[in-house]
Enzyme design. Structure first.
Site, short mmCIF file in Angstrom:
data_model
loop_
_atom_site.label_atom_id
_atom_site.label_comp_id
_atom_site.label_asym_id
_atom_site.label_seq_id
_atom_site.Cartn_x
_atom_site.Cartn_y
_atom_site.Cartn_z
N GLN A 72 17.83 -5.66 22.41
CA GLN A 72 18.30 -6.86 22.79
C GLN A 72 19.91 -6.96 21.97
O GLN A 72 20.62 -7.70 22.56
CB GLN A 72 17.58 -8.11 21.93
CG GLN A 72 17.60 -9.37 22.39
CD GLN A 72 16.89 -9.49 23.66
OE1 GLN A 72 15.73 -9.20 23.64
NE2 GLN A 72 17.58 -10.43 24.69
N LYS A 94 14.44 -10.74 17.74
CA LYS A 94 13.12 -10.59 18.62
C LYS A 94 12.13 -11.21 17.64
O LYS A 94 12.11 -10.83 16.28
CB LYS A 94 12.87 -9.19 19.34
CG LYS A 94 11.92 -9.16 20.40
CD LYS A 94 12.72 -9.60 21.46
CE LYS A 94 11.81 -9.63 22.98
NZ LYS A 94 12.76 -9.61 23.93
N GLY A 113 11.37 -17.09 25.29
CA GLY A 113 10.08 -16.46 25.90
C GLY A 113 10.03 -14.62 26.04
O GLY A 113 10.95 -14.28 25.99
N ASP A 114 8.79 -14.15 26.29
CA ASP A 114 8.84 -12.69 26.67
C ASP A 114 7.27 -12.78 27.11
O ASP A 114 6.80 -13.76 27.24
CB ASP A 114 9.06 -11.84 25.39
CG ASP A 114 9.20 -10.31 25.88
OD1 ASP A 114 10.47 -10.04 26.36
OD2 ASP A 114 8.23 -9.58 25.67
N THR A 148 15.51 -13.58 34.97
CA THR A 148 15.53 -12.21 34.70
C THR A 148 15.27 -11.37 35.95
O THR A 148 15.88 -10.28 36.11
CB THR A 148 14.21 -11.65 33.79
OG1 THR A 148 14.57 -12.88 32.70
CG2 THR A 148 14.26 -10.41 33.40
N SER A 171 19.73 -17.81 29.35
CA SER A 171 19.47 -18.37 27.96
C SER A 171 20.65 -18.98 27.16
O SER A 171 20.84 -20.05 26.66
CB SER A 171 18.72 -17.59 27.04
OG SER A 171 17.31 -17.45 27.35
N1 LIG Z 1 10.86 -13.14 30.35
C1 LIG Z 1 12.21 -12.65 30.45
O1 LIG Z 1 13.00 -13.51 30.57
C2 LIG Z 1 12.37 -11.26 30.21
C3 LIG Z 1 13.76 -10.72 30.25
C4 LIG Z 1 14.13 -9.56 29.94
C5 LIG Z 1 12.86 -8.64 29.79
N2 LIG Z 1 11.86 -9.08 29.82
C6 LIG Z 1 10.77 -7.83 29.75
O2 LIG Z 1 9.82 -8.04 31.10
C7 LIG Z 1 8.57 -7.47 30.84
C8 LIG Z 1 7.72 -8.57 31.33
O3 LIG Z 1 7.87 -9.79 30.77
P1 LIG Z 1 7.40 -11.16 31.50
O4 LIG Z 1 8.19 -12.30 30.82
O5 LIG Z 1 7.39 -11.13 32.80
O6 LIG Z 1 5.99 -11.42 30.72
P2 LIG Z 1 4.68 -12.03 31.50
O7 LIG Z 1 3.97 -12.21 30.26
O8 LIG Z 1 5.18 -13.30 32.10
O9 LIG Z 1 4.09 -10.92 32.27
C9 LIG Z 1 3.77 -9.53 31.70
C10 LIG Z 1 3.27 -8.97 32.73
O10 LIG Z 1 3.13 -7.42 32.24
C11 LIG Z 1 1.72 -7.07 32.54
N3 LIG Z 1 1.25 -6.37 31.41
C12 LIG Z 1 1.36 -6.59 30.15
N4 LIG Z 1 0.88 -5.57 29.38
C13 LIG Z 1 0.47 -4.68 30.36
C14 LIG Z 1 -0.22 -3.16 29.95
N5 LIG Z 1 -0.41 -2.76 28.81
N6 LIG Z 1 -0.37 -2.54 31.32
C15 LIG Z 1 -0.22 -3.19 32.39
N7 LIG Z 1 0.56 -4.33 32.71
C16 LIG Z 1 0.63 -5.10 31.72
C17 LIG Z 1 0.90 -8.28 32.52
O11 LIG Z 1 -0.34 -8.29 33.14
C18 LIG Z 1 1.87 -9.23 33.41
O12 LIG Z 1 1.86 -9.25 34.80
C19 LIG Z 1 8.42 -7.42 29.28
O13 LIG Z 1 8.87 -5.85 29.08
C20 LIG Z 1 9.70 -8.41 28.75
O14 LIG Z 1 10.00 -7.57 27.66
C21 LIG Z 1 11.38 -10.28 29.88
N1 LIG Z 2 12.73 -11.73 25.96
C1 LIG Z 2 13.78 -11.60 27.08
C2 LIG Z 2 14.72 -12.91 26.93
C3 LIG Z 2 15.49 -13.27 25.90
C4 LIG Z 2 16.08 -14.76 25.67
O1 LIG Z 2 16.21 -15.52 26.66
O2 LIG Z 2 16.56 -14.94 24.59
C5 LIG Z 2 14.62 -10.34 27.02
O3 LIG Z 2 14.05 -9.52 26.65
O4 LIG Z 2 15.83 -10.48 27.31
#
Ligand SMILES: NC(=O)c1ccc[n+]([C@@H]2O[C@H](COP(=O)([O-])OP(=O)(O)OC[C@H]3O[C@@H](n4cnc5c(N)ncnc54)[C@H](O)[C@@H]3O)[C@@H](O)[C@H]2O)c1
Ligand SMILES: N[C@@H](CCC(=O)O)C(=O)O
Length: 458
Positions: free
Chosen positions: A123, A138, A177-178, A222, A390
């Site tokens: 991050q 985080k 969130g995450d 995202t 964000s």
């Molecule tokens: N939400 C954000 O703004 C954001 C930003 C940047 C990166 N991310 C990253 O994106 C990814 C998904 O996050 P999200 O916000 O969509 O979360 P979410 O909870 O909305 O969705 C997570 C997804 O991953 C799947 N999953 C989780 N563990 C798993 C596993 N062990 N095997 C297979 N599938 C699995 C779940 O079934 C679900 O479909 C994460 O790596 C998170 O760190 C999220």
């Molecule tokens: N969890 C997200 C979003 C972080 C945020 O919006 O602060 C990421 O991996 O970047």
């Protein structure tokens, strides 16, 4: 695993990097994901340290790999049957040189200190690449929201915030969130913060509802941002997304809005997945149905396949990477795309891979893609759209304004184009044209290191 430097550098510089990596292995045993994230960044930094000996003298690498602060706490809560559970809460405030610590909260049974540190470390550089004045942090918990009632999730969030509130704030540390933390959880967390502090401090949390200080387009940011990044990588190769076949993993926030933007740009997305397996839909994913299953019913992808009928098949335990595609967008979790899957994708003619999730591609798989000439977008650049919006939400909160969806989306698009250009140009400047991993690591590190140098021994 010893470092395999991506770029040439003098042996004494490489020895310094190796020493730093060894110190992480020694000081932080049992944190393999954190080791992996550090390894991946240090492999890119040789020429930067060689060109600027002041950074080594300032022990910049040693300082960047050590979190400023790590907070761990007990989270007791009661389920609907009156049974008491005890989870563990984390917040790692990794680096505040560029602004308040900023990064999401993950609620998943696999969460431990090493996972939170890997995410917080990534991050730092991701947030630096946005250029928006946010530090890196985080947090999360090993709490599993799946199968829990809304009331149970609320009680957990209230207990979690009853400790976390002491450490966060709009000028200190701003969670979001995450995995496992979406709009519902952010609402409960914000409500408890307001209760215990007696302050309306909208900018202390992002991803809020639009009625109470949230930014339009944050939910989409995202996934949309990753597709914008892919479009930029393709544009450099004189191609676009129209008519491309795409495989997406995951079916959560990032996956859903990746699919939405890819479809808007004319691509055909044929897969989604969760931890039980994947769905391949020959007619292309029906997004309204997917949103209903995941966002309203909180169901599984197998429920989508059942409701969709003949065009969709659910494959239990399988991986979306077996399905032939032009573009692959891993959007679920870390290390979900390994070397074997990378070879299959390359054999099937994949042109671009871009990480919506954080560190979804194993190091070996990254090398397989890059050696095969596949355009590879690392998460710290490609999925920065979420945290960027964000930061725009924080900006709106500070001025008590609410921007239109189209204004936020336009700003997001400009930010993603700038991140792409920064990575592309930095890689070229350091003699690694087209290597977005090198570009993102070096450009992110340079910004953070510059700010730290200016602030003295911090
Ligand atoms: N939400 C954000 O703004 C954001 C930003 C940047 C990166 N991310 C990253 O994106 C990814 C998904 O996050 P999200 O916000 O969509 O979360 P979410 O909870 O909305 O969705 C997570 C997804 O991953 C799947 N999953 C989780 N563990 C798993 C596993 N062990 N095997 C297979 N599938 C699995 C779940 O079934 C679900 O479909 C994460 O790596 C998170 O760190 C999220
Ligand atoms: N969890 C997200 C979003 C972080 C945020 O919006 O602060 C990421 O991996 O970047």
């Amino acid at each position: 695993m010893p470092l395999a430097p991506r770029l040439p550098a003098p042996p004494e510089t490489l020895a310094l990097l190796e020493e730093s990596y060894e110190s992480v292995l020694h000081r932080d045993p049992g944190e393999p994901e954190f080791h992996q994230a550090v390894h991946e960044v240090l492999e890119s930094l040789g020429p930067v340290l060689a060109a600027r000996p002041g950074l080594a003298a300032a022990k910049m690498v040693e300082r960047v790999i050590e979190p400023e602060r790590q907070i761990m706490f007990r989270v007791p809560w009661q389920d609907d049957n009156g049974v008491i559970h005890v989870n563990r809460g984390f917040r790692v405030e990794f680096n505040g040189a560029l602004g308040p610590y900023k990064g999401g909260l993950r609620f998943h049974p696999t969460v431990n200190l090493g996972i939170v540190k890997f995410l917080g470390f990534e991050q730092i550089f991701k947030n630096a690449l946005t250029g928006l004045g946010i530090g890196g942090g985080k947090g999360g918990s090993d709490f599993d929201p799946h199968g829990r009632s809304d009331e149970e999730v609320m009680r957990f969030c209230q207990s979690f915030m009853t400790e976390l509130y002491r450490h966060v704030g709009e000028h200190t540390d701003v969670p979001a969130g995450d995995i496992g933390v979406g709009g519902r959880e952010i609402g409960y967390l914000f409500g408890q913060y307001r209760r215990v502090t007696n302050r309306w401090e909208a900018g202390m949390l992002t991803g809020k509802g639009a009625l109470w200080g949230g930014s339009l387009c944050r939910t989409e940011a995202t996934g949309y941002g990753n597709v914008m990044f892919v479009a930029e990588m393709l544009r450099r190769r004189k191609e676009d997304l129209d008519g491309q076949q795409i495989v997406v993993s995951g079916s959560g926030n990032v996956a859903i809005y990746t699919i939405e933007k890819a479809q808007q740009l004319g691509a055909n997305v044929v897969t989604v997945s969760d931890s039980s397996g994947y769905v391949v839909d020959e007619k292309g994913i029906d997004l309204d149905l997917l949103k209903h299953v995941k966002e309203v019913e909180r169901g599984r992808v197998s429920d989508y396949a059942e409701a969709r009928g003949a065009s969709a098949r659910f494959i239990p335990g399988g991986r979306v990477w077996d399905v032939p595609a032009d573009i692959a967008l891993p959007s679920a979790t870390q290390n979900e795309l390994d070397a074997e899957s990378a070879r299959i994708l390359v054999r099937n003619g994949v042109k671009a891979v871009s990480e919506g999730a954080n560190m979804p591609t194993t190091p070996e798989a990254v090398h397989i893609f890059q050696d095969a000439g596949v355009a590879f977008g690392p998460g710290k650049a490609a999925n920065a759209g979420g945290v960027a919006v964000s930061a725009l939400e924080m900006r709106q909160n500070a001025s008590r304004a609410a921007w239109s969806f189209s204004r936020v989306e336009e700003e997001l698009s400009t930010i993603m184009t700038n991140i792409h250009e920064t990575c592309y140009e930095t890689a070229e400047r350091y003699g690694a044209p087209g290597d977005y991993v090198v570009g993102a690591n070096i450009a992110g590190f340079e910004r953070v290191a510059e700010a730290m140098l200016a602030q003295g021994l911090v």
